[in-house]
Design a protein around this motif. Structure first.
Motif: not given
Length: 173
Positions: A47-51, A67-68, A76-81, A91-95
């Motif tokens: 969700t941001h650089g250096g996550a 970050r793409n 297609p299964s996404v884990l946001l970091v 950044a996580a909340l924004g994503t």
């Protein structure tokens, strides 16, 4: 969001939900899938650089999207970091909001958010409260501070505190 649920991007199913009362015949057993028994593959999205996406991929496996958003050939299964500092949690909340509004490529499933410790020790209260907000809408997996990872030493078993993430990614045995 309940722990057994995930967010799926795309159009809702057409038509009303239909409930049938009484006995229903069981469908025929499906043919075994070639991927049956294999761990589910994930696309890790920072969700941001250096996550910490590249480190998590090195430890847990899966596809590093940086970050793409995952492409058509990616899982297609996404884990946001995100890191657990103020900017990372924002950044996580924004994503998560981008997912909620449906502004991601069609067909992506948001399975969880992975929060990587930005420092050793407990989170300050203000940051812990932001984590609770994220946990109220989606599953959150926490990864503690791992000094060896900071030195690039990603071999070996993942930290015991992140055993749930190891199970999710199929790394636990």
């Amino acid at each position: 969001m309940r722990p057994d649920m995930h967010v799926q991007q795309g159009r809702p199913a057409a038509g009303p939900e239909i409930w049938i009362r009484g006995p229903v015949a069981l469908p025929d057993e499906p043919a075994p899938s070639r991927t049956a028994g294999l761990p589910r593959r994930f696309s890790w999205v920072g969700t941001h650089g250096g996550a910490g996406v590249s480190t998590l991929v090195a430890v847990y496996g899966g596809h590093d999207c940086g970050r793409n958003w995952p492409g058509p050939a990616d899982p297609p299964s996404v884990l946001l970091v995100a890191r657990t500092h103020a900017a990372g949690l924002a950044a996580a909340l924004g994503t998560l909001e981008v997912f909620r509004r449906g502004e991601v490529p069609h067909g992506l499933d948001l399975d969880a958010v992975v929060l990587v410790a930005d420092a050793p020790g407990r989170l300050p209260r203000a940051l812990a409260e932001r984590v609770k907000v994220i946990e109220s809408v989606i599953d959150v997996y926490r990864v503690p501070w791992v000094p060896a990872w900071r030195l690039g030493e990603v071999g070996g078993r993942p930290p015991r505190e992140a055993e749930a993430l190891a199970r999710l990614t199929g790394l636990a045995r």
